[in-house]
Scaffold this active site. Structure first.
Site, short mmCIF file in Angstrom:
data_model
loop_
_atom_site.label_atom_id
_atom_site.label_comp_id
_atom_site.label_asym_id
_atom_site.label_seq_id
_atom_site.Cartn_x
_atom_site.Cartn_y
_atom_site.Cartn_z
N ASP A 57 0.87 -1.17 0.00
CA ASP A 57 0.00 0.00 0.00
C ASP A 57 0.91 1.23 0.00
O ASP A 57 1.66 1.45 0.96
CB ASP A 57 -0.89 -0.02 1.25
N ASN A 77 2.16 5.75 -11.55
CA ASN A 77 0.80 5.81 -12.09
C ASN A 77 -0.28 5.70 -11.01
O ASN A 77 -1.37 6.26 -11.19
CB ASN A 77 0.64 4.67 -13.12
N TYR A 142 -7.57 16.20 -5.12
CA TYR A 142 -6.99 15.51 -6.28
C TYR A 142 -6.23 16.51 -7.15
O TYR A 142 -5.05 16.30 -7.48
CB TYR A 142 -8.14 14.89 -7.07
N LYS A 146 -2.18 16.63 -8.04
CA LYS A 146 -1.73 16.44 -9.42
C LYS A 146 -0.98 17.67 -9.93
O LYS A 146 -0.05 17.57 -10.71
CB LYS A 146 -2.92 16.10 -10.33
P1 NAD Z 1 -7.76 2.86 -11.35
O1 NAD Z 1 -8.51 3.21 -10.11
O2 NAD Z 1 -8.39 1.98 -12.36
O3 NAD Z 1 -6.34 2.24 -10.95
C1 NAD Z 1 -5.60 2.76 -9.89
C2 NAD Z 1 -4.47 1.82 -9.56
O4 NAD Z 1 -3.78 2.34 -8.40
C3 NAD Z 1 -4.95 0.42 -9.20
O5 NAD Z 1 -4.04 -0.54 -9.69
C4 NAD Z 1 -4.94 0.43 -7.68
O6 NAD Z 1 -4.74 -0.85 -7.11
C5 NAD Z 1 -3.72 1.32 -7.41
N1 NAD Z 1 -3.80 1.90 -6.08
C6 NAD Z 1 -4.83 2.64 -5.57
N2 NAD Z 1 -4.57 2.95 -4.30
C7 NAD Z 1 -3.35 2.40 -4.01
C8 NAD Z 1 -2.53 2.37 -2.84
N3 NAD Z 1 -2.92 2.97 -1.70
N4 NAD Z 1 -1.34 1.73 -2.88
C9 NAD Z 1 -0.94 1.11 -4.00
N5 NAD Z 1 -1.65 1.11 -5.15
C10 NAD Z 1 -2.85 1.74 -5.13
O7 NAD Z 1 -7.34 4.27 -11.98
P2 NAD Z 1 -6.82 4.71 -13.44
O8 NAD Z 1 -7.91 5.46 -14.10
O9 NAD Z 1 -6.15 3.58 -14.14
O10 NAD Z 1 -5.76 5.80 -12.96
C11 NAD Z 1 -4.37 5.68 -13.10
C12 NAD Z 1 -3.75 7.05 -12.96
O11 NAD Z 1 -4.29 7.91 -13.97
C13 NAD Z 1 -4.05 7.72 -11.62
O12 NAD Z 1 -2.91 8.40 -11.16
C14 NAD Z 1 -5.15 8.71 -11.97
O13 NAD Z 1 -5.17 9.81 -11.10
C15 NAD Z 1 -4.75 9.09 -13.38
N6 NAD Z 1 -5.87 9.66 -14.15
C16 NAD Z 1 -6.98 8.93 -14.42
C17 NAD Z 1 -8.02 9.52 -15.13
C18 NAD Z 1 -9.31 8.79 -15.47
O14 NAD Z 1 -10.23 9.44 -15.98
N7 NAD Z 1 -9.41 7.49 -15.24
C19 NAD Z 1 -7.90 10.85 -15.54
C20 NAD Z 1 -6.76 11.55 -15.26
C21 NAD Z 1 -5.73 10.94 -14.55
#
Ligand code: NAD
Length: 239
Positions: A57, A77, A142, A146
């Site tokens: 975590d 990521n 958030y 970021k």
């Molecule tokens: P998601 O929620 O599908 O995946 C998030 C990942 O982070 C998962 O593998 C989860 O297990 C891991 N994670 C979460 N909390 C954790 C913790 N405490 N310790 C270790 N791992 C942890 O999200 P996503 O959409 O794939 O997002 C990936 C990145 O892209 C993030 O940084 C998110 O902020 C960014 N992002 C996403 C979007 C969107 O619209 N989905 C938009 C802009 C930016």
């Protein structure tokens, strides 16, 4: 590692954008994935021929010390999104955002830099968000974290420029992953409403983010550093 391939660590790679990035590199690199659920990561390693996994975590203060140091390419990521007006934003959610979205990338970079410097080569990509570029109502924690990642990216790109280490940030717009489909997300908008706000009227795909990562770690991108790259289907232009 017993081969000549470079080692890539992608955090938050059990699903969504992180998994797409990891899969995209599986053929040519030693890919290490990271997340919180051992069985899921184990299964993904077998399915995709990844080299290994780390189950920590990242909000735990000392989690990064459990990761290997010999990482050539680090992709920060993992991230978490909370949707709430500021008066109702919970203290624990603010802290979680800061720890996962901001402090974990900082600490992981710090952890990997000595090896990259020794190798005289390194690539770091932070996954930010268009919310950190523009601002997003009801996503203040958030957006704050970021935006901080952009500052971190630019400062480290300067600091590490002479070590042949590039540091860039990709800021995705809306991507249709569990992050926005999470049933605990108290958002007051639907997916159709999201699409109406996107100039290209479409989500960005995880694979499109992965392809930009592929370019940024390639030799063709060796002079690209400190850049904040919006992949957002036009969202950052206004609407
Ligand atoms: P998601 O929620 O599908 O995946 C998030 C990942 O982070 C998962 O593998 C989860 O297990 C891991 N994670 C979460 N909390 C954790 C913790 N405490 N310790 C270790 N791992 C942890 O999200 P996503 O959409 O794939 O997002 C990936 C990145 O892209 C993030 O940084 C998110 O902020 C960014 N992002 C996403 C979007 C969107 O619209 N989905 C938009 C802009 C930016």
């Amino acid at each position: 590692m017993m081969n000549n391939r470079k080692n890539i660590l992608v955090t938050g790679s059990s699903r969504g954008i992180g998994l797409a990035i990891a899969k995209n590199f599986a053929l040519d690199y030693n890919v290490f994935i990271a997340g919180r659920h051992k069985e899921k990561l184990e299964e993904l390693c077998v399915l995709n021929n990844f080299s290994g996994y780390y189950t920590f975590d990242l909000t735990d203060d000392n989690a990064v010390n459990n990761f290997p140091e010999n990482i050539d390419i680090l992709i920060n990521n993992a991230g978490v999104y909370f949707y709430s007006p500021i008066e109702k934003m919970k203290e624990e959610d603010i802290l979680n955002s800061v720890k996962l979205n901001m402090l974990a990338p900082y600490k992981l970079i710090k952890h990997c830099i000595p090896y990259m410097k020794k190798q005289k080569w390194g690539r770091i990509i932070n996954i930010g968000s268009i919310s950190g570029v523009m601002g997003e109502a009801n996503a203040s924690a958030y957006s704050m974290t970021k935006a901080a990642l952009i500052g971190l990216t630019k400062s480290l790109a300067l600091e590490l420029a002479q070590d042949n280490i590039t540091v860039n940030i990709i800021n995705p717009g809306w991507v249709d992953t569990e992050l926005i489909n999470n049933e605990n997300l108290e958002a007051d908008f639907s997916k159709d409403e999201i699409i109406e706000t996107i100039p290209q009227r479409r989500f960005v795909t995880p694979e499109e983010i992965a392809k930009t990562c592929e370019f940024l770690i390639s030799d063709n991108a060796k002079t690209i550093t400190g850049q904040s790259i919006n992949i957002c289907a036009g969202l950052s232009l206004g609407f």
